[in-house]
Design a protein around this motif. Structure first.
Motif, PDB file in Angstrom:
ATOM      1  N   ILE A 184       2.851   1.713   6.111  1.00 57.53           N
ATOM      2  CA  ILE A 184       2.622   2.144   4.735  1.00 57.53           C
ATOM      3  C   ILE A 184       3.893   1.937   3.908  1.00 57.53           C
ATOM      4  O   ILE A 184       4.974   2.316   4.311  1.00 57.53           O
ATOM      5  CB  ILE A 184       2.211   3.634   4.696  1.00 57.53           C
ATOM      6  CG1 ILE A 184       1.005   3.891   5.588  1.00 57.53           C
ATOM      7  CG2 ILE A 184       1.938   4.090   3.276  1.00 57.53           C
ATOM      8  CD1 ILE A 184      -0.235   3.186   5.214  1.00 57.53           C
ATOM      9  N   TYR A 189      -2.797   5.462   0.009  1.00 53.31           N
ATOM     10  CA  TYR A 189      -3.360   5.594   1.353  1.00 53.31           C
ATOM     11  C   TYR A 189      -3.934   6.995   1.570  1.00 53.31           C
ATOM     12  O   TYR A 189      -5.030   7.143   2.115  1.00 53.31           O
ATOM     13  CB  TYR A 189      -2.290   5.282   2.400  1.00 53.31           C
ATOM     14  CG  TYR A 189      -2.782   5.402   3.819  1.00 53.31           C
ATOM     15  CD1 TYR A 189      -3.663   4.473   4.346  1.00 53.31           C
ATOM     16  CD2 TYR A 189      -2.359   6.443   4.636  1.00 53.31           C
ATOM     17  CE1 TYR A 189      -4.112   4.576   5.653  1.00 53.31           C
ATOM     18  CE2 TYR A 189      -2.802   6.552   5.941  1.00 53.31           C
ATOM     19  CZ  TYR A 189      -3.680   5.617   6.440  1.00 53.31           C
ATOM     20  OH  TYR A 189      -4.128   5.723   7.729  1.00 53.31           O
ATOM     21  N   LEU A 229       0.868  -1.169   0.000  1.00 58.51           N
ATOM     22  CA  LEU A 229       0.000   0.000   0.000  1.00 58.51           C
ATOM     23  C   LEU A 229       0.906   1.220   0.000  1.00 58.51           C
ATOM     24  O   LEU A 229       1.635   1.457   0.955  1.00 58.51           O
ATOM     25  CB  LEU A 229      -0.912   0.006   1.227  1.00 58.51           C
ATOM     26  CG  LEU A 229      -1.825   1.209   1.417  1.00 58.51           C
ATOM     27  CD1 LEU A 229      -2.784   1.350   0.245  1.00 58.51           C
ATOM     28  CD2 LEU A 229      -2.603   1.094   2.709  1.00 58.51           C
TER      29      LEU A 229
END
Length: 153
Positions: free
Chosen positions: A96, A56, A51
């Motif tokens: 992330i 995000y 991701l």
């Protein structure tokens, strides 16, 4: 007497039912949109194995238009783990941009900080018993299906 009965009881009752119908429809549409966005993020991670910060932030912007998801750590939860027996086990926090390997599990869960308008209408405001309040929630999980290491550098 009959006209007074209609004006004082029936018309306000019909208006209340119409408002309740609009509130239910509004809640349902927003909830479906949030579920679609959560499924989309899970699918992106499923295909790419990670991701990105850009994806995000775009996700946060889209769901932020529906409800308040700003409380850090509790509104948007990202987890990774391993599938065993059809369940995700060994859940740890996902950071992330972290790359996941084929076969690993990814889970995203969101819960709004604000209570839906429908819940406020049903409860006559915000209920002191939090289990009676309706929040916007969605959850999705996936198994990573990255087939090529070249595309994931």
């Amino acid at each position: 007497m009959n006209k007074i009965f209609v004006a004082m009881i029936i018309i306000p009752f019909i208006a209340l039912l119409m408002f309740k119908g609009i509130a239910i429809s509004d809640y349902d549409l927003k909830q479906r949109y949030l579920k679609d966005q959560v499924d989309l993020i899970a699918y992106q991670v499923k295909i790419t194995g990670r991701l990105t910060a850009e994806a995000y932030n775009e996700f946060k912007t889209k769901i932020g238009k529906i409800a308040d998801f700003s409380s850090v750590g509790s509104s948007i939860i990202l987890k990774k783990g391993v599938y065993a027996g059809g369940r995700i086990v060994v859940l740890t926090n996902y950071t992330i941009g972290e790359k996941l390997n084929k076969g690993e599990a990814f889970m995203v869960y969101i819960k709004s900080g604000s209570i839906s308008m429908y819940s406020r209408l049903q409860n006559g405001g915000i209920s002191a018993d939090d289990s009676k309040n309706l929040y916007y929630k969605a959850r999705a999980e996936c198994r990573i299906e990255v087939y090529s290491e070249q595309g994931n550098t």
